[in-house]
Design a protein around this motif. Structure first.
Motif, PDB file in Angstrom:
ATOM      1  N   GLY A  98      -6.113 -13.433  -1.708  1.00 21.86           N
ATOM      2  CA  GLY A  98      -7.317 -13.306  -0.513  1.00 21.86           C
ATOM      3  C   GLY A  98      -7.762 -11.938  -1.057  1.00 21.86           C
ATOM      4  N   LYS A  99      -7.080 -11.153  -1.737  1.00 21.50           N
ATOM      5  CA  LYS A  99      -7.714  -9.769  -2.165  1.00 21.50           C
ATOM      6  C   LYS A  99      -7.865  -9.670  -3.467  1.00 21.50           C
ATOM      7  CE  LYS A  99      -7.759  -4.755  -0.927  1.00 21.50           C
ATOM      8  NZ  LYS A  99      -6.794  -3.917  -0.346  1.00 21.50           N
ATOM      9  N   SER A 100      -6.763  -9.888  -4.197  1.00 24.17           N
ATOM     10  CA  SER A 100      -6.864  -9.886  -5.780  1.00 24.17           C
ATOM     11  C   SER A 100      -6.406 -11.034  -6.518  1.00 24.17           C
ATOM     12  CB  SER A 100      -5.972  -8.582  -5.937  1.00 24.17           C
ATOM     13  OG  SER A 100      -4.477  -8.835  -5.549  1.00 24.17           O
ATOM     14  N   LYS A 159       1.040  -1.009   0.130  1.00 24.48           N
ATOM     15  CA  LYS A 159      -0.229  -0.050  -0.003  1.00 24.48           C
ATOM     16  C   LYS A 159       0.722   1.486  -0.119  1.00 24.48           C
ATOM     17  CE  LYS A 159      -3.941   1.923   2.196  1.00 24.48           C
ATOM     18  NZ  LYS A 159      -4.852   1.895   3.475  1.00 24.48           N
ATOM     19  N   LYS A 160       1.868   1.289   0.599  1.00 20.81           N
ATOM     20  CA  LYS A 160       2.693   2.398   0.772  1.00 20.81           C
ATOM     21  C   LYS A 160       3.602   2.631  -0.593  1.00 20.81           C
ATOM     22  CE  LYS A 160       3.875   2.344   5.875  1.00 20.81           C
ATOM     23  NZ  LYS A 160       3.277   3.723   6.212  1.00 20.81           N
ATOM     24  N   ALA A 161       3.938   1.477  -1.089  1.00 20.33           N
ATOM     25  CA  ALA A 161       4.487   1.684  -2.392  1.00 20.33           C
ATOM     26  C   ALA A 161       3.618   2.280  -3.393  1.00 20.33           C
ATOM     27  CB  ALA A 161       5.322   0.307  -2.624  1.00 20.33           C
ATOM     28  N   HIS A 162       2.617   1.782  -3.352  1.00 22.69           N
ATOM     29  CA  HIS A 162       1.397   2.030  -4.282  1.00 22.69           C
ATOM     30  C   HIS A 162       1.228   3.712  -4.060  1.00 22.69           C
ATOM     31  CE1 HIS A 162      -0.122  -2.147  -5.548  1.00 22.69           C
ATOM     32  NE2 HIS A 162       1.037  -1.798  -6.213  1.00 22.69           N
ATOM     33  N   SER A 163       1.124   4.007  -2.788  1.00 16.47           N
ATOM     34  CA  SER A 163       0.685   5.475  -2.812  1.00 16.47           C
ATOM     35  C   SER A 163       2.202   6.705  -3.286  1.00 16.47           C
ATOM     36  CB  SER A 163       0.785   5.806  -1.243  1.00 16.47           C
ATOM     37  OG  SER A 163      -0.368   5.104  -0.780  1.00 16.47           O
ATOM     38  N   LEU A 207       4.345 -15.101  -1.276  1.00 11.41           N
ATOM     39  CA  LEU A 207       3.236 -14.151  -1.553  1.00 11.41           C
ATOM     40  C   LEU A 207       2.723 -13.272  -0.531  1.00 11.41           C
ATOM     41  CD1 LEU A 207       0.934 -13.448  -3.871  1.00 11.41           C
ATOM     42  CD2 LEU A 207      -0.224 -15.338  -3.059  1.00 11.41           C
ATOM     43  N   VAL A 208       2.535 -12.022  -0.891  1.00 12.39           N
ATOM     44  CA  VAL A 208       2.112 -11.003   0.008  1.00 12.39           C
ATOM     45  C   VAL A 208       0.466 -11.298   0.160  1.00 12.39           C
ATOM     46  CG1 VAL A 208       2.029  -8.795   0.930  1.00 12.39           C
ATOM     47  CG2 VAL A 208       3.962  -9.544  -0.187  1.00 12.39           C
ATOM     48  N   ARG A 209       0.000 -11.526   1.050  1.00 11.74           N
ATOM     49  CA  ARG A 209      -1.301 -11.955   0.986  1.00 11.74           C
ATOM     50  C   ARG A 209      -2.182 -10.596   1.267  1.00 11.74           C
ATOM     51  NH1 ARG A 209      -3.594 -16.708   0.734  1.00 11.74           N
ATOM     52  NH2 ARG A 209      -5.503 -15.636   1.856  1.00 11.74           N
ATOM     53  N   ASN A 210      -3.746 -10.764   0.848  1.00 12.65           N
ATOM     54  CA  ASN A 210      -4.650  -9.525   1.276  1.00 12.65           C
ATOM     55  C   ASN A 210      -4.061  -8.174   0.845  1.00 12.65           C
ATOM     56  OD1 ASN A 210      -6.776 -11.322   2.303  1.00 12.65           O
ATOM     57  ND2 ASN A 210      -5.364 -11.393   4.121  1.00 12.65           N
ATOM     58  N   SER A 211      -3.252  -8.201  -0.403  1.00 15.88           N
ATOM     59  CA  SER A 211      -2.981  -6.785  -0.934  1.00 15.88           C
ATOM     60  C   SER A 211      -3.162  -6.896  -2.606  1.00 15.88           C
ATOM     61  CB  SER A 211      -1.439  -7.089  -0.870  1.00 15.88           C
ATOM     62  OG  SER A 211      -0.942  -7.803  -1.586  1.00 15.88           O
ATOM     63  N   GLU A 212      -3.037  -5.681  -3.032  1.00 13.55           N
ATOM     64  CA  GLU A 212      -2.884  -5.663  -4.563  1.00 13.55           C
ATOM     65  C   GLU A 212      -1.354  -5.667  -5.267  1.00 13.55           C
ATOM     66  OE1 GLU A 212      -5.468  -2.292  -5.267  1.00 13.55           O
ATOM     67  OE2 GLU A 212      -7.098  -3.199  -4.746  1.00 13.55           O
ATOM     68  N   VAL A 213      -0.543  -6.678  -4.915  1.00 10.56           N
ATOM     69  CA  VAL A 213       0.654  -6.921  -5.418  1.00 10.56           C
ATOM     70  C   VAL A 213       0.802  -7.045  -6.632  1.00 10.56           C
ATOM     71  CG1 VAL A 213       0.751  -9.248  -4.862  1.00 10.56           C
ATOM     72  CG2 VAL A 213       2.854  -7.932  -4.949  1.00 10.56           C
ATOM     73  N   ILE A 252       4.795   3.306  -7.026  1.00  7.96           N
ATOM     74  CA  ILE A 252       5.889   2.243  -7.162  1.00  7.96           C
ATOM     75  C   ILE A 252       5.058   0.950  -7.047  1.00  7.96           C
ATOM     76  CG2 ILE A 252       7.759   1.290  -6.133  1.00  7.96           C
ATOM     77  CD1 ILE A 252       8.419   4.062  -4.920  1.00  7.96           C
ATOM     78  N   LYS A 253       5.371   0.158  -8.221  1.00  7.66           N
ATOM     79  CA  LYS A 253       5.000  -1.281  -8.406  1.00  7.66           C
ATOM     80  C   LYS A 253       5.575  -2.236  -7.308  1.00  7.66           C
ATOM     81  CE  LYS A 253       2.572  -0.775 -12.873  1.00  7.66           C
ATOM     82  NZ  LYS A 253       2.370  -1.506 -14.170  1.00  7.66           N
ATOM     83  N   VAL A 254       4.982  -3.303  -7.247  1.00  5.55           N
ATOM     84  CA  VAL A 254       5.695  -4.248  -6.151  1.00  5.55           C
ATOM     85  C   VAL A 254       5.704  -5.587  -6.781  1.00  5.55           C
ATOM     86  CG1 VAL A 254       5.755  -5.179  -3.922  1.00  5.55           C
ATOM     87  CG2 VAL A 254       4.831  -2.868  -4.198  1.00  5.55           C
ATOM     88  N   ILE A 255       6.824  -6.348  -6.662  1.00  4.97           N
ATOM     89  CA  ILE A 255       6.627  -7.857  -7.290  1.00  4.97           C
ATOM     90  C   ILE A 255       6.822  -8.467  -5.711  1.00  4.97           C
ATOM     91  CG2 ILE A 255       8.131  -9.590  -8.113  1.00  4.97           C
ATOM     92  CD1 ILE A 255       8.675  -7.586 -10.365  1.00  4.97           C
TER      93      ILE A 255
END
Length: 369
Positions: A329-331, A133-137, A148-154, A140-143
């Motif tokens: 879990g989210k996306s 979330k902080k990176a997207h703000s 896997l990072v769960r419950n996020s829009e990675v 910045i995109k995240v890999i």
């Protein structure tokens, strides 16, 4: 007629003119040198600025790692760094040593340092959603790398098929022990990979459990992947079952090694099949010794190369095509899942050693002691 006084006056005039001419000639040298020095300085400043501009144009990748305490993660760091450099980009790396709060702080630092893309190996699959979330703000995109990072829009997930890892472990062990009492030593429940590996193991074991051929006499997570916790789990399993155990499946080679140490304390090392994964050097040596049955080799050179290539492309805004999708879990996360390889004493030379993952001398050095 020129008088003596006139001759003297003419002589002085000629002398003054010569002095002036020589003076002018003498001053042209320093003036030219000054101009040359100014030109050189200007060129130097221009070169410095061009170098700075080039540095500013370099793609900057941030790599936030959970830990460097295990052998495989040291390899990942070195291989990823080299792969990014070969692509003409640069990478800044932090490792949080299993500290969730520190990993979030380090990720924030990377973002503030002006990275173009963030690659993360999460310690806690849930809490690191905050990092995404902080990176997207910050645009910045995240890999998500390996875990896997769960419950996020990675934006992307690059890993091995971890369900297959567990299936390979279980298939090898049931070939050794088709019936009996099984112990499962998992990784931490907070690690999504640990869950996936366990899912794969029980995909294979469940039909035999339902049939009554296999009984799970002990099943426990290992908090933070800590060796002491894995040892305590195996010790507890032995005590609870009066050493009546026929097979052990462990979530990785570090936990497998501790399980084997606990078995050795009871004189059972080499008597009970044990599975691990990661192809750590110590695990390959145990396979040659006969105290560990198998490991799962994940060619991390390929993982690092693919992750670096995709990271640089995404940082440049280029399209990256992948076929797999994983729900976190989210996306629905675009994913690249590489195939792992089961390794035992029969194929260790043609896999781990042939790939140069470990040298034959180091793997077999245990037999020279």
């Amino acid at each position: 007629m020129v008088t003596p006084y006139g001759k003297l006056k003419l002589g002085w005039l000629l002398f003054i003119m010569i002095v002036l001419i020589v003076g002018c000639d003498q001053t042209t040298g320093p003036m030219d040198n000054t101009k040359k020095n100014n030109t050189d300085a200007s060129l130097q400043r221009q070169q410095v600025q061009e170098d700075r501009d080039k540095m500013d144009d370099l793609i900057k990748i941030g790599f936030s790692m959970d830990t460097l305490a295990e052998e495989r993660w040291l390899k990942d760091r070195a291989l990823f760094k080299e792969a990014v450099k070969k692509l003409g980009a640069e990478v800044e790396i932090f490792a949080s040593n299993g500290d969730d709060a520190l990993q979030i702080l380090q990720a924030e630092t990377l973002i503030q340092n002006g990275i173009d893309l963030l690659v993360i190996v999460p310690h806690n699959a849930e809490s690191t959603a905050m990092i995404v979330k902080k990176a997207h703000s910050a645009g910045i995109k995240v890999i998500s790398y390996d875990r896997l990072v769960r419950n996020s829009e990675v934006d992307m997930y690059i890993s091995f098929d971890n369900i297959m890892v567990g299936e390979l472990q279980a298939k090898t062990i049931i070939n050794e022990v088709p019936k009996g009492n099984y112990v499962y030593i998992g990784g931490p429940e907070t690690d999504n990979n640990a869950r996936l590996i366990k899912q794969g193991v029980f995909n294979i074991l469940q039909p035999l459990i339902e049939k009554g051929d296999i009984t799970i006499v002990y099943d426990q997570w290992t908090e933070d992947w800590l060796p002491k916790n894995a040892y305590a789990n195996m010790e507890e399993a032995l005590k609870a079952n009066n050493n009546n155990i026929d097979a052990v499946i462990a979530a990785n080679d570090a936990t497998a090694g501790q399980a084997i140490d606990a078995l050795a304390a009871q004189g059972l090392a080499g008597e009970i099949p044990v599975a691990g994964q990661d192809a750590d050097l110590a695990a390959t040596q145990r396979i040659i010794e006969g105290t560990q049955t198998m490991t799962v080799y994940k060619p991390i050179q390929k993982l690092a190369d693919q992750a670096a290539e995709i990271a640089v492309k995404m940082a440049k805004g280029e399209e990256v095509g992948v076929e797999s999708i994983v729900n976190n879990g989210k996306s629905e996360v675009p994913s690249l899942l590489l195939s792992p390889i089961g390794v035992d004493s029969e194929n260790i030379d043609e896999t781990i050693i042939a790939d140069g993952f470990h040298s034959r001398d180091r793997v077999y050095q245990t037999t020279k002691k």
